[in-house]
Design a protein around this motif. Structure first.
Motif, PDB file in Angstrom:
ATOM      1  N   ASP A  37       4.093  -7.600  12.079  1.00 50.89           N
ATOM      2  CA  ASP A  37       3.573  -7.431  10.727  1.00 50.89           C
ATOM      3  C   ASP A  37       3.743  -6.002  10.244  1.00 50.89           C
ATOM      4  OD1 ASP A  37       2.686 -10.109  10.441  1.00 50.89           O
ATOM      5  OD2 ASP A  37       0.920  -9.642  11.644  1.00 50.89           O
ATOM      6  N   LEU A  38       3.636  -5.045  11.156  1.00 54.90           N
ATOM      7  CA  LEU A  38       3.759  -3.639  10.789  1.00 54.90           C
ATOM      8  C   LEU A  38       5.199  -3.236  10.545  1.00 54.90           C
ATOM      9  CD1 LEU A  38       0.849  -3.764  11.882  1.00 54.90           C
ATOM     10  CD2 LEU A  38       1.236  -1.515  12.900  1.00 54.90           C
ATOM     11  N   MET A  39       6.146  -4.028  11.048  1.00 52.74           N
ATOM     12  CA  MET A  39       7.554  -3.658  10.976  1.00 52.74           C
ATOM     13  C   MET A  39       8.198  -4.007   9.640  1.00 52.74           C
ATOM     14  SD  MET A  39       8.611  -4.933  14.815  1.00 52.74           S
ATOM     15  CE  MET A  39      10.251  -4.221  14.917  1.00 52.74           C
ATOM     16  N   GLU A  40       7.665  -4.975   8.938  1.00 51.54           N
ATOM     17  CA  GLU A  40       8.373  -5.469   7.758  1.00 51.54           C
ATOM     18  C   GLU A  40       7.644  -5.215   6.447  1.00 51.54           C
ATOM     19  OE1 GLU A  40       8.542  -9.688   7.074  1.00 51.54           O
ATOM     20  OE2 GLU A  40       7.099 -10.064   8.683  1.00 51.54           O
ATOM     21  N   ARG A  41       6.493  -4.553   6.520  1.00 52.01           N
ATOM     22  CA  ARG A  41       5.741  -4.301   5.295  1.00 52.01           C
ATOM     23  C   ARG A  41       5.350  -2.833   5.222  1.00 52.01           C
ATOM     24  NH1 ARG A  41       4.051  -9.239   7.460  1.00 52.01           N
ATOM     25  NH2 ARG A  41       4.432 -11.033   6.101  1.00 52.01           N
ATOM     26  N   PRO A  42       5.056  -2.324   4.029  1.00 49.60           N
ATOM     27  CA  PRO A  42       4.817  -0.873   3.861  1.00 49.60           C
ATOM     28  C   PRO A  42       3.399  -0.466   4.240  1.00 49.60           C
ATOM     29  CG  PRO A  42       4.705  -1.975   1.733  1.00 49.60           C
ATOM     30  CD  PRO A  42       5.090  -3.036   2.728  1.00 49.60           C
ATOM     31  N   PHE A  43       3.152  -0.315   5.531  1.00 54.91           N
ATOM     32  CA  PHE A  43       1.821   0.038   6.002  1.00 54.91           C
ATOM     33  C   PHE A  43       1.617   1.548   6.153  1.00 54.91           C
ATOM     34  CE2 PHE A  43       1.567  -4.421   7.454  1.00 54.91           C
ATOM     35  CZ  PHE A  43       0.270  -4.719   7.067  1.00 54.91           C
ATOM     36  N   PHE A  44       2.695   2.354   6.075  1.00 57.11           N
ATOM     37  CA  PHE A  44       2.588   3.778   6.364  1.00 57.11           C
ATOM     38  C   PHE A  44       3.368   4.609   5.348  1.00 57.11           C
ATOM     39  CE2 PHE A  44       2.305   1.416  10.332  1.00 57.11           C
ATOM     40  CZ  PHE A  44       1.104   1.887  10.837  1.00 57.11           C
ATOM     41  N   SER A  45       2.917   5.841   5.163  1.00 57.35           N
ATOM     42  CA  SER A  45       3.666   6.790   4.352  1.00 57.35           C
ATOM     43  C   SER A  45       4.919   7.211   5.118  1.00 57.35           C
ATOM     44  CB  SER A  45       2.801   8.019   4.052  1.00 57.35           C
ATOM     45  OG  SER A  45       3.586   9.044   3.474  1.00 57.35           O
ATOM     46  N   LEU A  46       6.029   7.382   4.400  1.00 54.45           N
ATOM     47  CA  LEU A  46       7.288   7.785   5.032  1.00 54.45           C
ATOM     48  C   LEU A  46       7.502   9.288   4.953  1.00 54.45           C
ATOM     49  CD1 LEU A  46       9.670   4.936   3.819  1.00 54.45           C
ATOM     50  CD2 LEU A  46       8.091   4.992   5.761  1.00 54.45           C
ATOM     51  N   LYS A  48       5.874  13.369   5.598  1.00 53.27           N
ATOM     52  CA  LYS A  48       4.866  14.183   6.272  1.00 53.27           C
ATOM     53  C   LYS A  48       3.959  14.889   5.276  1.00 53.27           C
ATOM     54  CE  LYS A  48       7.581  14.976  10.423  1.00 53.27           C
ATOM     55  NZ  LYS A  48       8.248  15.969  11.274  1.00 53.27           N
ATOM     56  N   ALA A  49       4.390  14.993   4.044  1.00 54.52           N
ATOM     57  CA  ALA A  49       3.524  15.565   3.017  1.00 54.52           C
ATOM     58  C   ALA A  49       2.340  14.631   2.792  1.00 54.52           C
ATOM     59  CB  ALA A  49       4.303  15.759   1.718  1.00 54.52           C
ATOM     60  N   LYS A  50       1.170  15.206   2.552  1.00 55.71           N
ATOM     61  CA  LYS A  50      -0.033  14.391   2.379  1.00 55.71           C
ATOM     62  C   LYS A  50       0.137  13.421   1.205  1.00 55.71           C
ATOM     63  CE  LYS A  50      -4.078  16.349   2.656  1.00 55.71           C
ATOM     64  NZ  LYS A  50      -5.312  17.114   2.304  1.00 55.71           N
ATOM     65  N   ARG A  51      -0.129  12.151   1.469  1.00 55.46           N
ATOM     66  CA  ARG A  51      -0.043  11.146   0.416  1.00 55.46           C
ATOM     67  C   ARG A  51      -1.405  10.508   0.205  1.00 55.46           C
ATOM     68  NH1 ARG A  51       4.075   5.978  -0.460  1.00 55.46           N
ATOM     69  NH2 ARG A  51       2.763   4.918  -1.999  1.00 55.46           N
ATOM     70  N   VAL A  52      -1.850  10.509  -1.032  1.00 59.53           N
ATOM     71  CA  VAL A  52      -3.101   9.833  -1.388  1.00 59.53           C
ATOM     72  C   VAL A  52      -2.858   8.688  -2.372  1.00 59.53           C
ATOM     73  CG1 VAL A  52      -4.569  11.816  -0.923  1.00 59.53           C
ATOM     74  CG2 VAL A  52      -3.561  11.544  -3.198  1.00 59.53           C
ATOM     75  N   ALA A  53      -1.666   8.637  -2.976  1.00 55.93           N
ATOM     76  CA  ALA A  53      -1.332   7.513  -3.859  1.00 55.93           C
ATOM     77  C   ALA A  53      -1.295   6.237  -3.033  1.00 55.93           C
ATOM     78  CB  ALA A  53       0.017   7.751  -4.534  1.00 55.93           C
ATOM     79  N   PRO A  54      -1.996   5.190  -3.434  1.00 56.53           N
ATOM     80  CA  PRO A  54      -2.060   3.968  -2.619  1.00 56.53           C
ATOM     81  C   PRO A  54      -0.740   3.220  -2.591  1.00 56.53           C
ATOM     82  CG  PRO A  54      -3.108   3.612  -4.739  1.00 56.53           C
ATOM     83  CD  PRO A  54      -2.784   5.086  -4.669  1.00 56.53           C
ATOM     84  N   ILE A  55      -0.586   2.384  -1.582  1.00 53.77           N
ATOM     85  CA  ILE A  55       0.533   1.455  -1.492  1.00 53.77           C
ATOM     86  C   ILE A  55      -0.003   0.065  -1.813  1.00 53.77           C
ATOM     87  CG2 ILE A  55       2.206   0.351   0.038  1.00 53.77           C
ATOM     88  CD1 ILE A  55       2.340   2.929   1.638  1.00 53.77           C
ATOM     89  N   LEU A  56       0.605  -0.588  -2.777  1.00 51.77           N
ATOM     90  CA  LEU A  56       0.234  -1.948  -3.169  1.00 51.77           C
ATOM     91  C   LEU A  56       1.479  -2.813  -3.069  1.00 51.77           C
ATOM     92  CD1 LEU A  56      -1.867  -1.067  -6.341  1.00 51.77           C
ATOM     93  CD2 LEU A  56      -2.689  -1.352  -3.994  1.00 51.77           C
ATOM     94  N   TYR A  57       1.435  -3.836  -2.251  1.00 52.35           N
ATOM     95  CA  TYR A  57       2.628  -4.651  -2.001  1.00 52.35           C
ATOM     96  C   TYR A  57       2.212  -6.105  -1.846  1.00 52.35           C
ATOM     97  CZ  TYR A  57       6.760  -6.500   0.416  1.00 52.35           C
ATOM     98  OH  TYR A  57       7.859  -7.235   0.784  1.00 52.35           O
ATOM     99  N   GLU A  58       2.956  -7.001  -2.486  1.00 55.64           N
ATOM    100  CA  GLU A  58       2.681  -8.430  -2.384  1.00 55.64           C
ATOM    101  C   GLU A  58       3.988  -9.190  -2.329  1.00 55.64           C
ATOM    102  OE1 GLU A  58      -0.195 -11.886  -4.352  1.00 55.64           O
ATOM    103  OE2 GLU A  58      -0.030  -9.901  -5.285  1.00 55.64           O
ATOM    104  N   ALA A  59       4.098 -10.115  -1.376  1.00 58.65           N
ATOM    105  CA  ALA A  59       5.296 -10.942  -1.242  1.00 58.65           C
ATOM    106  C   ALA A  59       4.932 -12.197  -0.469  1.00 58.65           C
ATOM    107  CB  ALA A  59       6.406 -10.178  -0.517  1.00 58.65           C
ATOM    108  N   GLY A  60       5.526 -13.306  -0.861  1.00 60.68           N
ATOM    109  CA  GLY A  60       5.292 -14.556  -0.160  1.00 60.68           C
ATOM    110  C   GLY A  60       3.836 -14.973  -0.138  1.00 60.68           C
TER     111      GLY A  60
END
Length: 372
Positions: A37-46, A48-60
């Protein structure tokens, strides 16, 4: 030896460790494994700079939301090495018939050397910062929810502590993993072996792309075909699609993904990335396991060390001499999540498993598994 140092955010609530038996990590090799599940969906920031903008993703019909606190930022794909290491140790022990737990005891040296990091004072500080981000990142998802449940919310690390000497040197650590992640590891259908060379990949997008390649292309000779715009959405990257595509072109030019070859081509207005396996060194290591963001992130130093940390039957770390492993665990999670992958049709097309009817994929013909 000094007492355990309590980390922020644990006061005022009962520790889960009071009701969990510890899984103590000792010396030994464990082939690296990742959770599907962690390999195919955007669970992490890519980045090293601090990211606070959320990730929102929906599929299937499945949704993922990732939120990072301003103090620490979102957990990065380098921080995910901690979870890969934990999954590797748990699966190796389970395959040996040993009882595991969400409550892990280990030394920072074990973890760092297993994922190819150095072991200087700076590396220990970076590791603790990674644990802080993993604990403060909030995940909300409908993946693997039961019939009457809509959304699961958790953090990558429920709690963690470090054991130090009087001079402040860290000698041992404890952490509690979330139940959602742990269940996804002990379910054999939800784990894949990965190439140890993954830890030597220096770019955030490279690491993410390898995990996508391993999950989707696997060992299929025809590989997997993605529309680049669709890959951009799956990555959760904050970069523009054009910049993201440029990063993919650079990676394809270097051919830096272990075990996979990348080709970029155009079909009409669509730009496509074709991922094919080649000279794979990642193979199933036993029958118990299915062998199956801002792009352009900076580099991180690695030593290329192999994974270690197999749990034995004898007493473990001298930090906890009274601790022994419990009886072998002969039970496993019977709930499986069989994903449907695509096989390229006569035109060589295939698509994303989490979008069986996605217009961005090409010529799907569903088959179970990736056939490792």
């Amino acid at each position: 030896m000094a007492g355990v140092m309590r980390q922020r955010g644990q006061q005022g609530r009962e520790s889960e460790r009071l009701r969990l038996d510890p899984f103590v990590i000792a010396g030994g090799d464990a082939s690296p494994r990742d959770q599907r599940d962690l390999m195919e969906r955007p669970f992490f920031s890519l980045s090293k700079a601090k990211r606070v903008a959320p990730i929102l993703y929906e599929a299937g019909g499945q949704r993922v939301e990732i939120h990072g606190l301003a103090e620490h930022g979102m957990a990065t794909i380098w921080d995910a090495d901690v979870l890969i290491w934990a999954a590797s140790q748990i699966v190796e022990a389970e395959n040996g018939g040993l009882r595991t737990s969400r409550f892990l005891r280990f030394t920072p040296y074990q973890l760092l050397t297993s994922v190819g990091r150095a072991t200087g004072a700076r590396d220990y500080r970076l590791l603790k910062a990674a644990f802080a981000r993993l604990q403060s990142t909030v995940i909300r998802t409908t993946i693997r929810n039961g019939e009457h449940w809509r959304r699961h919310q958790f953090s990558w690390i429920n709690e963690w502590e470090e054991r130090t000497t009087r001079d402040g040197r860290v000698e041992g650590m404890e952490c509690v993993l979330p139940d959602w992640f742990y269940r996804g590891v002990i379910d054999r259908s939800l784990v894949l072996t990965i190439d140890p060379a993954y830890f030597r990949l220096t770019g955030g997008i490279e690491r993410w792309l390898y995990r996508v390649a391993r999950k989707h292309a696997g060992h299929q000779p025809q590989g997997w075909l993605f529309e680049i715009a669709h890959l951009h959405e799956k990555s959760g990257s904050l970069a523009r699609v054009s910049d993201f595509a440029l990063d993919l072109r650079r990676i394809a030019a270097r051919q830096s993904l272990p075990g996979y070859r990348l080709t970029i081509r155009r079909e009409g207005r669509r730009k496509l990335l074709h991922i094919r396996p080649v000279n794979l060194s990642t193979v199933p290591v036993d029958d118990g396991v299915d062998g199956h963001g801002i792009s352009g992130a900076g580099t991180i130093g690695t030593s290329g060390a192999s994974l270690s940390g197999f749990q034995a039957h004898e007493p473990q770390l001298s930090l906890w001499p009274e601790t022994r492993n419990r009886a072998p665990n002969l039970e496993s999670n019977l709930d499986s999540n069989f994903l449907m992958l695509g096989r390229p049709d006569t035109n060589g097309g295939a698509g994303a498993a989490d979008r069986p009817h996605d217009p961005h994929t090409c010529g799907l013909s569903s088959i179970p598994g990736d056939g490792p």
